[in-house]
Scaffold this active site. Structure first.
Site, PDB file in Angstrom:
ATOM      1  N   HIS A   1     -11.353   6.040 -12.980  1.00 18.88           N
ATOM      2  CA  HIS A   1     -11.627   5.050 -11.923  1.00 18.88           C
ATOM      3  C   HIS A   1     -12.421   3.862 -12.464  1.00 18.88           C
ATOM      4  O   HIS A   1     -13.224   3.258 -11.764  1.00 18.88           O
ATOM      5  CB  HIS A   1     -12.328   5.692 -10.718  1.00 18.88           C
ATOM      6  CG  HIS A   1     -11.391   6.532  -9.902  1.00 18.88           C
ATOM      7  ND1 HIS A   1     -10.794   6.092  -8.747  1.00 18.88           N
ATOM      8  CD2 HIS A   1     -10.917   7.782 -10.106  1.00 18.88           C
ATOM      9  CE1 HIS A   1     -10.010   7.056  -8.269  1.00 18.88           C
ATOM     10  NE2 HIS A   1     -10.062   8.084  -9.075  1.00 18.88           N
TER      11      HIS A   1
ATOM     12  N   SER B   1      18.751  10.668  -9.051  1.00 17.40           N
ATOM     13  CA  SER B   1      17.683  11.461  -9.659  1.00 17.40           C
ATOM     14  C   SER B   1      18.164  12.888  -9.825  1.00 17.40           C
ATOM     15  O   SER B   1      18.530  13.552  -8.855  1.00 17.40           O
ATOM     16  CB  SER B   1      16.431  11.457  -8.771  1.00 17.40           C
ATOM     17  OG  SER B   1      15.596  12.553  -9.138  1.00 17.40           O
TER      18      SER B   1
ATOM     19  N   SER C   1       0.578  15.745 -10.220  1.00 18.97           N
ATOM     20  CA  SER C   1      -0.367  16.554 -10.995  1.00 18.97           C
ATOM     21  C   SER C   1      -1.349  15.713 -11.780  1.00 18.97           C
ATOM     22  O   SER C   1      -2.045  16.210 -12.659  1.00 18.97           O
ATOM     23  CB  SER C   1       0.400  17.436 -11.982  1.00 18.97           C
ATOM     24  OG  SER C   1       1.261  18.273 -11.270  1.00 18.97           O
TER      25      SER C   1
ATOM     26  N   SER D   1       0.771  11.113 -14.230  1.00 19.89           N
ATOM     27  CA  SER D   1       1.458   9.818 -14.159  1.00 19.89           C
ATOM     28  C   SER D   1       2.974   9.913 -14.175  1.00 19.89           C
ATOM     29  O   SER D   1       3.655   9.174 -14.891  1.00 19.89           O
ATOM     30  CB  SER D   1       1.016   8.907 -15.311  1.00 19.89           C
ATOM     31  OG  SER D   1      -0.315   8.607 -15.155  1.00 19.89           O
TER      32      SER D   1
ATOM     33  N   GLU E   1       4.049  -0.667  -8.323  1.00 17.43           N
ATOM     34  CA  GLU E   1       3.285   0.401  -7.665  1.00 17.43           C
ATOM     35  C   GLU E   1       2.359  -0.178  -6.578  1.00 17.43           C
ATOM     36  O   GLU E   1       2.272   0.338  -5.474  1.00 17.43           O
ATOM     37  CB  GLU E   1       2.471   1.134  -8.733  1.00 17.43           C
ATOM     38  CG  GLU E   1       1.629   2.246  -8.193  1.00 17.43           C
ATOM     39  CD  GLU E   1       2.062   3.622  -8.678  1.00 17.43           C
ATOM     40  OE1 GLU E   1       2.873   3.716  -9.610  1.00 17.43           O
ATOM     41  OE2 GLU E   1       1.586   4.594  -8.090  1.00 17.43           O
TER      42      GLU E   1
ATOM     43  N   ASP F   1      -2.108   3.843 -16.244  1.00 16.95           N
ATOM     44  CA  ASP F   1      -0.977   4.762 -16.425  1.00 16.95           C
ATOM     45  C   ASP F   1       0.240   4.042 -16.999  1.00 16.95           C
ATOM     46  O   ASP F   1       0.894   4.523 -17.924  1.00 16.95           O
ATOM     47  CB  ASP F   1      -0.603   5.412 -15.083  1.00 16.95           C
ATOM     48  CG  ASP F   1      -1.799   6.097 -14.433  1.00 16.95           C
ATOM     49  OD1 ASP F   1      -2.821   6.279 -15.115  1.00 16.95           O
ATOM     50  OD2 ASP F   1      -1.714   6.430 -13.235  1.00 16.95           O
TER      51      ASP F   1
ATOM     52  N   TYR G   1      -8.166   8.110  -2.793  1.00 16.84           N
ATOM     53  CA  TYR G   1      -8.176   7.134  -3.897  1.00 16.84           C
ATOM     54  C   TYR G   1      -8.554   5.761  -3.355  1.00 16.84           C
ATOM     55  O   TYR G   1      -9.404   5.056  -3.899  1.00 16.84           O
ATOM     56  CB  TYR G   1      -6.792   7.090  -4.564  1.00 16.84           C
ATOM     57  CG  TYR G   1      -6.734   6.209  -5.797  1.00 16.84           C
ATOM     58  CD1 TYR G   1      -6.882   6.751  -7.065  1.00 16.84           C
ATOM     59  CD2 TYR G   1      -6.540   4.831  -5.695  1.00 16.84           C
ATOM     60  CE1 TYR G   1      -6.829   5.952  -8.203  1.00 16.84           C
ATOM     61  CE2 TYR G   1      -6.491   4.023  -6.822  1.00 16.84           C
ATOM     62  CZ  TYR G   1      -6.628   4.591  -8.071  1.00 16.84           C
ATOM     63  OH  TYR G   1      -6.576   3.791  -9.195  1.00 16.84           O
TER      64      TYR G   1
HETATM   65  C1  GLA Z   1      -4.686   7.008 -11.154  1.00 18.15           C
HETATM   66  C2  GLA Z   1      -4.378   5.512 -11.166  1.00 18.15           C
HETATM   67  C3  GLA Z   1      -5.031   4.852 -12.386  1.00 18.15           C
HETATM   68  C4  GLA Z   1      -6.513   5.185 -12.478  1.00 18.15           C
HETATM   69  C5  GLA Z   1      -6.737   6.687 -12.330  1.00 18.15           C
HETATM   70  C6  GLA Z   1      -8.189   7.048 -12.246  1.00 18.15           C
HETATM   71  O1  GLA Z   1      -4.069   7.637 -12.236  1.00 18.15           O
HETATM   72  O2  GLA Z   1      -2.990   5.301 -11.206  1.00 18.15           O
HETATM   73  O3  GLA Z   1      -4.834   3.469 -12.331  1.00 18.15           O
HETATM   74  O4  GLA Z   1      -7.251   4.454 -11.535  1.00 18.15           O
HETATM   75  O5  GLA Z   1      -6.083   7.222 -11.183  1.00 18.15           O
HETATM   76  O6  GLA Z   1      -8.819   6.801 -13.436  1.00 18.15           O
END
Ligand code: GLA
Length: 384
Positions: free
Chosen positions: A34, A67, A122, A125, A159, A171, A220
Site C-alpha cells: 500500500h 477464456s 489470492s 495479481s 483497472e 502489479d 482496499y
Molecule cells: C494490490 C494493488 C497494488 C498495491 C497492493 C498493495 O495488489 O493492485 O497496486 O496497492 O494491492 O500493496
C-alpha cells in the site's frame, strides 16, 4: 502449469486461425504494501504463474474473447465496444481495449483466447496478468510497441478507469518488467527501478490462506482514502507533501492529532513501510538475508496492526512459519484481507518447510492451504 502448445491448439480449433502467443506473469510482493499509490517504494518479483494470450485477426468486424478458465466466449462489435464494466471476466481485456482506443488506436476485429494459472483472488495479481497479456497481444496485432513502463501504466488505467478498482502501479509494472531470479525495487513516483538478485539458495514459498481478497472490494478503497486523508492533513502544514512518500514520522508526531485515529495508523504504516522497503532492497543487494527477514517481520506487524490489512488466517500463516527450519522472513503479500503469505526460505529446506506449514495451518485453521515453491521469473513476453 500453463501450456502454450495447448493454448495454441485450442485457439486454432475454436477460431480456425493461427494465433500469436504471449504470456504475462503474476507476482509476489516481497515488501512495500500500500505504498505504490502513495508514490512510494515496492519490491515485487514476477512468479511462474501466468496468463497466456493467443491472438489472431478476424475479417467479420467482431472482437471475440474466450477464456479457457471460465469456459465462455463473448462477442462484441469492434466498432462499438462496451464503454462500461459489467463485473465479468471480460472487463479486464475490454478495459485494455478501451484504454488503447482512448489513445487513438482503432481496435481491429480480433479473436483473443486467454488461459491462466495465477490463482484468482489470492493477491498474486491475476488481473494484472490478464491485462498485460492482453495489452501485449493487442499492441502486437496493431503493430505498435510501447515501452514497458508505459504499457504498465496503460494496464493500470484499464483497472482504474474501466474495471473500477483504485489500485496502484505495482502489479502491472512487475508483470511487464520482471526479471528472472530478481526482485525489482520500484520507485512508484518516477517508475525508475533497480533489480536486486535473489540468491540461488533462496526459494519463494507462497502460502495461500484460501481466504479470497478483492482489490475492487471496499476495504482496499477505504484504506486508500484513509491514507489520502492523512496526507491532506500534513499538506495543510507542508504544502510540498503531495503524497505520503514525501512525509516523515516527525510529521505524524507534529500533526497526527489532527487526523482520525485510523488515518494516523494507516499513515504510520505507509511512511515506515517506505523506509523498510528501501532498506530491504539494500539488504538484498548486500545478501544480508537476516536483515531482510527482520524487515519482512516488521512489515507484517505494521501491515497487520497499523494498517489493519491482514486477517486471522494470514496472521496465523505468518506466525506458524516462524520456527520452521530455513525461514528467512514471512509476511502477508499483496492487497490484503486474505490471499497469500510470502516466505523467503533457504532452498534446501523449502520442500519440508512447505509441507510443515501446510500441515500446521490445516490443523490450526481447519482449511487446507495451497503452498507453492516458486522462484522469481521473467516479465511478460511473446512466446516464439
Ligand atoms: C494490490 C494493488 C497494488 C498495491 C497492493 C498493495 O495488489 O493492485 O497496486 O496497492 O494491492 O500493496
Amino acid at each position: 502449469m500453463h501450456d502454450p502448445a495447448a493454448l495454441r491448439s485450442l485457439h486454432q480449433k475454436r477460431f480456425q486461425a493461427e494465433p500469436e502467443l504471449f504470456f504475462a506473469p503474476g507476482r509476489v510482493n516481497l515488501i512495500g504494501e500500500h505504498t505504490d499509490y502513495a508514490e512510494g517504494f515496492v519490491m515485487p518479483a514476477a512468479i511462474e504463474f501466468a496468463t497466456l494470450a493467443g491472438i489472431s485477426p478476424r475479417s467479420d468486424g467482431k472482437v471475440v474473447l474466450y477464456s479457457e478458465n471460465f469456459g465462455t466466449e463473448h462477442s462484441f462489435d469492434a466498432a462499438a465496444l462496451p464503454a462500461q464494466a459489467t463485473k465479468h471476466w471480460t472487463d479486464y481485456p475490454l478495459g485494455v481495449l478501451a484504454v488503447l482506443a482512448g489513445k487513438g488506436h482503432r481496435i481491429p476485429a480480433l479473436s483473443l483466447s486467454l488461459w491462466g494459472d495465477v490463482p484468482l483472488g489470492s493477491g498474486l495479481s491475476s488481473s494484472a496478468a490478464v491485462e498485460v497479456a492482453t495489452a501485449l497481444a493487442v499492441t502486437s496485432l496493431l503493430g505498435v510497441e510501447y515501452a514497458r513502463p508505459v504499457l504498465a501504466r496503460l494496464c493500470q488505467r484499464a483497472e482504474n478507469e474501466f474495471v473500477g478498482a483504485s489500485s496502484g502501479i505495482m502489479d502491472q509494472f512487475i508483470s511487464a518488467n520482471g526479471a528472472e531470479d530478481h526482485a525489482l525495487l520500484l520507485d512508484c513516483r518516477d517508475l525508475s527501478f533497480k533489480l536486486a538478485p535473489i540468491p540461488h539458495g533462496v526459494a519463494l514459498v507462497i502460502a495461500n490462506t484460501m481466504v479470497k481478497h478483492s482489490v475492487a472490494g471496499g476495504e482496499y478503497t477505504t484504506r486508500r482514502a484513509e491514507v489520502e486523508a492523512a496526507c491532506a492533513v500534513i499538506a495543510r502544514h507542508r504544502p510540498e507533501v503531495r503524497f505520503l512518500r514525501d512525509a516523515t514520522v516527525s510529521d505524524l508526531a507534529q500533526w497526527g492529532a489532527e487526523m482520525s485515529p485510523n488515518a494516523l495508523k494507516r499513515a504510520r504504516h505507509v511512511i515506515t513501510e517506505n523506509l523498510r522497503t528501501v532498506a530491504a532492497a539494500d539488504a538484498l543487494m548486500r545478501h544480508d538475508m537476516k536483515e531482510l527477514g527482520r524487515l519482512m517481520a516488521e512489515a507484517h506487524h505494521s501491515y497487520s496492526q497499523d494498517f489493519e490489512g491482514s486477517c486471522v488466517e494470514a496472521d496465523a500463516m505468518v506466525a506458524l512459519a516462524q520456527d520452521l527450519p530455513g525461514l528467512i522472513g514471512a509476511r502477508l503479500t499483496g492487497g490484503g484481507f486474505g490471499g497469500c503469505t510470502i516466505n523467503l526460505v533457504e532452498r534446501e529446506h523449502a520442500a519440508e518447510f512447505a509441507e510443515a506449514l501446510g500441515a500446521r495451518y490445516s490443523s490450526e485453521i481447519g482449511i487446507v492451504p495451497q503452498v507453492h515453491i516458486c522462484h522469481a521469473s521473467g516479465g511478460a513476453n511473446r512466446i516464439s
